[in-house]
Write a protein that holds these residues in place. Structure first.
Motif, mmCIF file in Angstrom:
data_model
loop_
_atom_site.group_PDB
_atom_site.id
_atom_site.type_symbol
_atom_site.label_atom_id
_atom_site.label_comp_id
_atom_site.label_asym_id
_atom_site.label_seq_id
_atom_site.Cartn_x
_atom_site.Cartn_y
_atom_site.Cartn_z
ATOM 1 N N MET A 37 0.847 -1.201 0.000
ATOM 2 C CA MET A 37 0.000 0.000 0.000
ATOM 3 C C MET A 37 0.876 1.242 0.000
ATOM 4 O O MET A 37 1.768 1.362 0.835
ATOM 5 C CB MET A 37 -0.873 0.003 1.253
ATOM 6 C CG MET A 37 -2.274 -0.477 1.042
ATOM 7 S SD MET A 37 -3.222 -0.140 2.530
ATOM 8 C CE MET A 37 -4.120 1.293 2.016
ATOM 9 N N THR A 38 0.599 2.127 -0.902
ATOM 10 C CA THR A 38 1.533 3.246 -1.099
ATOM 11 C C THR A 38 1.557 4.230 0.073
ATOM 12 O O THR A 38 2.604 4.787 0.382
ATOM 13 C CB THR A 38 1.186 4.010 -2.388
ATOM 14 O OG1 THR A 38 -0.219 4.247 -2.388
ATOM 15 C CG2 THR A 38 1.585 3.231 -3.627
ATOM 16 N N ASP A 39 0.406 4.433 0.729
ATOM 17 C CA ASP A 39 0.407 5.435 1.802
ATOM 18 C C ASP A 39 0.583 4.815 3.192
ATOM 19 O O ASP A 39 0.338 5.468 4.196
ATOM 20 C CB ASP A 39 -0.875 6.279 1.747
ATOM 21 C CG ASP A 39 -2.122 5.416 1.921
ATOM 22 O OD1 ASP A 39 -1.995 4.170 1.805
ATOM 23 O OD2 ASP A 39 -3.196 5.975 2.193
ATOM 24 N N CYS A 89 4.568 -0.216 5.195
ATOM 25 C CA CYS A 89 4.975 -0.707 3.868
ATOM 26 C C CYS A 89 6.205 0.060 3.399
ATOM 27 O O CYS A 89 7.108 -0.513 2.778
ATOM 28 C CB CYS A 89 3.838 -0.541 2.855
ATOM 29 S SG CYS A 89 2.565 -1.817 3.000
ATOM 30 N N LYS A 90 6.250 1.337 3.724
ATOM 31 C CA LYS A 90 7.424 2.140 3.345
ATOM 32 C C LYS A 90 8.668 1.651 4.065
ATOM 33 O O LYS A 90 9.760 1.638 3.495
ATOM 34 C CB LYS A 90 7.172 3.621 3.640
ATOM 35 C CG LYS A 90 6.203 4.234 2.653
ATOM 36 C CD LYS A 90 6.031 5.714 2.875
ATOM 37 C CE LYS A 90 5.080 6.267 1.812
ATOM 38 N NZ LYS A 90 4.350 7.431 2.254
ATOM 39 N N ILE A 91 8.501 1.228 5.311
ATOM 40 C CA ILE A 91 9.645 0.662 6.051
ATOM 41 C C ILE A 91 10.073 -0.658 5.395
ATOM 42 O O ILE A 91 11.266 -0.890 5.177
ATOM 43 C CB ILE A 91 9.296 0.489 7.547
ATOM 44 C CG1 ILE A 91 9.194 1.879 8.199
ATOM 45 C CG2 ILE A 91 10.321 -0.395 8.260
ATOM 46 C CD1 ILE A 91 8.766 1.882 9.659
ATOM 47 N N PRO A 98 13.603 5.270 6.694
ATOM 48 C CA PRO A 98 14.501 4.518 7.571
ATOM 49 C C PRO A 98 13.796 3.944 8.788
ATOM 50 O O PRO A 98 12.776 4.484 9.242
ATOM 51 C CB PRO A 98 15.525 5.583 8.005
ATOM 52 C CG PRO A 98 14.863 6.898 7.806
ATOM 53 C CD PRO A 98 13.808 6.728 6.753
ATOM 54 N N ALA A 99 14.313 2.848 9.248
ATOM 55 C CA ALA A 99 13.845 2.244 10.505
ATOM 56 C C ALA A 99 14.987 1.405 11.049
ATOM 57 O O ALA A 99 15.857 0.958 10.296
ATOM 58 C CB ALA A 99 12.616 1.384 10.259
ATOM 59 N N ALA A 100 14.971 1.203 12.352
ATOM 60 C CA ALA A 100 16.006 0.384 12.999
ATOM 61 C C ALA A 100 15.580 -1.078 12.890
ATOM 62 O O ALA A 100 15.023 -1.663 13.828
ATOM 63 C CB ALA A 100 16.170 0.815 14.443
ATOM 64 N N ILE A 101 15.836 -1.656 11.716
ATOM 65 C CA ILE A 101 15.406 -3.040 11.449
ATOM 66 C C ILE A 101 16.373 -4.002 12.141
ATOM 67 O O ILE A 101 17.573 -3.972 11.880
ATOM 68 C CB ILE A 101 15.350 -3.303 9.930
ATOM 69 C CG1 ILE A 101 14.282 -2.409 9.300
ATOM 70 C CG2 ILE A 101 15.038 -4.778 9.646
ATOM 71 C CD1 ILE A 101 14.218 -2.438 7.776
ATOM 72 N N GLU A 151 3.979 -8.306 3.674
ATOM 73 C CA GLU A 151 2.790 -8.040 2.881
ATOM 74 C C GLU A 151 1.797 -7.232 3.712
ATOM 75 O O GLU A 151 1.685 -7.444 4.928
ATOM 76 C CB GLU A 151 2.170 -9.386 2.470
ATOM 77 C CG GLU A 151 1.199 -9.270 1.325
ATOM 78 C CD GLU A 151 0.677 -10.634 0.875
ATOM 79 O OE1 GLU A 151 -0.416 -10.673 0.326
ATOM 80 O OE2 GLU A 151 1.368 -11.665 1.095
ATOM 81 N N HIS A 152 1.080 -6.337 3.060
ATOM 82 C CA HIS A 152 0.156 -5.476 3.794
ATOM 83 C C HIS A 152 -1.174 -6.176 4.096
ATOM 84 O O HIS A 152 -1.909 -6.561 3.186
ATOM 85 C CB HIS A 152 -0.139 -4.197 2.992
ATOM 86 C CG HIS A 152 -1.048 -3.254 3.723
ATOM 87 N ND1 HIS A 152 -0.591 -2.209 4.491
ATOM 88 C CD2 HIS A 152 -2.410 -3.231 3.836
ATOM 89 C CE1 HIS A 152 -1.618 -1.578 5.030
ATOM 90 N NE2 HIS A 152 -2.732 -2.168 4.650
#
Ligand code: 5GP
Ligand code: ZN
Length: 188
Positions: free
Chosen positions: A1-3, A7-9, A15-18, A45-46
């Motif tokens: 999902m674009t928004d 999903c952006k992470i 950025p995220a502390a994966i 997957e969303h």
């Protein structure tokens, strides 16, 4: 999902502390940690909610939650942990991409379930009706209901009719819980 922020992470667009990644899940530190090591586990997957997650993903999730909890506890010297998932606005879900919080806990005795969820007195009064409404739930396909479990259910029905005071309700709750544990047996 674009928004969707999660999903952006997943797509590394923000950025995220994966701290964990496999083909199906990622785990990253919550940007507003409620405890040291507060981690969010999500399927790549969303899906909005846990009850929408398909079976093959659910099965992996149990293993991933278990493994990550264990590793967090060991690496952070935590003394306990909570696993939590908010599903739906009524449950306080803010980010609409299913996620599980793992909250490592420290020290001796922290706040209990009561702090976040005070006892709902009406739900308590309606405990027997709720039990009548729910039991027995459908067994999961690879589990089977033990015949002796069904017998206990019949006994339970009789007991419910005789329960009068709170003390009895309490022991009924405990007993029912134990019986329900026995009712579902894995395939041997
Ligand atoms: P919910 O209330 O939906 O169960 O929790 C959402 C969680 O996601 C919150 O604990 C919040 O701090 C966390 N969160 C929201 N946006 C971001 C983000 O962009 N990055 C990270 N790492 N965590 C986020
Ligand atoms: Zn998403």
């Amino acid at each position: 999902m674009t928004d969707c922020i999660f999903c952006k992470i997943v797509n590394k667009e923000i950025p995220a502390a994966i701290i964990y990644e496999d083909d199906i899940f990622i785990g990253f530190l919550d940007i507003n940690p409620r405890s040291k090591g507060h981690t969010l586990i999500i399927p790549k997957e969303h899906f909005e909610r846990y009850d929408e997650v398909p079976e093959q993903i659910q099965e992996g999730l149990g293993k991933v939650l278990h493994s990550i909890s264990k590793q967090l506890i060991e690496k952070l010297n935590a003394t306990g942990f909570n696993i939590l998932s908010n599903n739906g606005e009524s449950a306080g879900q803010v980010v609409k991409h299913v996620h599980f919080h793992i909250l490592p806990r420290y020290g001796e005795k922290g706040h209990s379930l009561e702090a976040a969820f005070p006892i709902d007195e009406q739900a308590k009064e309606e405990l027997q009706q709720t039990y009548n409404l729910l039991a027995p739930l459908q067994p999961v396909n690879h589990m089977k209901v033990a015949p002796e479990g069904i017998a206990h259910k019949e006994e339970n029905k009789e007991k419910q009719e005789n329960i009068k005071n709170e003390k009895e309700i309490k022991s009924f709750e405990e007993e029912t819980y134990l019986m329900d544990q026995r009712d579902i047996l894995p395939d041997s």
